[in-house]
Design an enzyme around this catalytic site. Sequence first.
Site, short mmCIF file in Angstrom:
data_model
loop_
_atom_site.label_atom_id
_atom_site.label_comp_id
_atom_site.label_asym_id
_atom_site.label_seq_id
_atom_site.Cartn_x
_atom_site.Cartn_y
_atom_site.Cartn_z
N LYS A 22 -17.16 -7.20 6.93
CA LYS A 22 -15.66 -7.68 6.82
C LYS A 22 -14.95 -7.31 8.39
CE LYS A 22 -12.23 -7.94 3.37
NZ LYS A 22 -11.75 -6.91 2.34
N HIS B 17 0.96 -1.27 0.23
CA HIS B 17 0.02 -0.21 0.01
C HIS B 17 0.96 1.22 0.12
CE1 HIS B 17 -2.95 -2.67 2.44
NE2 HIS B 17 -3.38 -2.26 1.25
N SER C 77 -2.57 -7.77 3.05
CA SER C 77 -2.70 -7.58 4.47
C SER C 77 -3.02 -8.92 5.14
CB SER C 77 -3.84 -6.55 4.87
OG SER C 77 -3.74 -5.33 4.34
N ARG D 190 -1.95 -6.36 -8.34
CA ARG D 190 -0.69 -7.21 -8.42
C ARG D 190 -0.85 -8.28 -9.24
NH1 ARG D 190 -2.33 -8.13 -2.17
NH2 ARG D 190 -4.19 -8.13 -3.20
O1 PNS Z 1 -8.44 -3.38 0.58
P1 PNS Z 1 -9.79 -3.72 -0.23
O2 PNS Z 1 -10.34 -4.66 0.89
O3 PNS Z 1 -9.60 -4.45 -1.35
O4 PNS Z 1 -10.65 -2.50 -0.45
C1 PNS Z 1 -12.09 -2.60 -1.00
C2 PNS Z 1 -13.03 -1.44 -0.76
C3 PNS Z 1 -12.85 -0.93 0.59
C4 PNS Z 1 -12.30 -0.39 -1.86
C5 PNS Z 1 -14.45 -1.81 -1.44
O5 PNS Z 1 -14.74 -2.86 -0.78
C6 PNS Z 1 -15.34 -0.75 -1.21
O6 PNS Z 1 -15.34 0.39 -2.04
N1 PNS Z 1 -16.19 -0.62 -0.15
C7 PNS Z 1 -17.03 0.25 0.01
C8 PNS Z 1 -18.49 0.03 -0.36
C9 PNS Z 1 -18.65 -0.02 -1.83
O7 PNS Z 1 -18.73 1.08 -2.48
N2 PNS Z 1 -19.12 -0.93 -2.59
C10 PNS Z 1 -19.35 -1.22 -3.95
C11 PNS Z 1 -18.02 -1.32 -4.82
S1 PNS Z 1 -18.40 -1.48 -6.62
#
Ligand code: PNS
Length: 161
Positions: A40, A16, A127, A89
């Site tokens: 989560k 990150h 993570s 990645r």
């Molecule tokens: O680090 P991550 O877990 O890959 O991040 C994922 C994240 C937090 C960016 C994604 O789950 C997100 O945007 N969550 C907020 C809810 C949302 O907008 N969901 C619809 C995505 S299309």
Amino acid sequence: MIAVYPGSFDPITNGHIDIILRSCMIFSKVIVAVANNSEKKGLFTPEERVEMIKETFHDNPKIEVDRFNGLLVKYVRERDIRVIIRGLRAVSDFEYEFQMALMNKKLWKEVETVFMMSSENNMYVSSRIVKEIFSLGGCVKDLVPENVRMRLEKKFKEIRG
Ligand code: PNS
């Protein structure tokens, strides 16, 4: 131009950090936005995740750390941010990232997702893997900054009593 780098950051890793620092070379400001994702359940609380990111970038004025609830597009729209940064990645990231980018675009057509390739040495850092390695007694020195390593130590001591 301002960009947002959203994620769970449970905890922030060198992968990150690499993406954030490289994004700072392109954008005038980068907002690292921690998702308050109730579905989560993470190892660290959202407050702790924010603290770790702030500790990591305390001397960088181009980086802001924030939290958001609910939809990412709602958050970026409210803050009038048009760019979402995501790191890529291996090929395995692609399908999920592609779906998210298209869905976010569908929800708000003004938003653009910019993908940044992970650097070679961070290709396998995540993570989830950091937590697993640490919990099994492995060395995470090259995977997370020292403040995060110390937090992991503290957290696992608390959990294990
Ligand atoms: O680090 P991550 O877990 O890959 O991040 C994922 C994240 C937090 C960016 C994604 O789950 C997100 O945007 N969550 C907020 C809810 C949302 O907008 N969901 C619809 C995505 S299309």
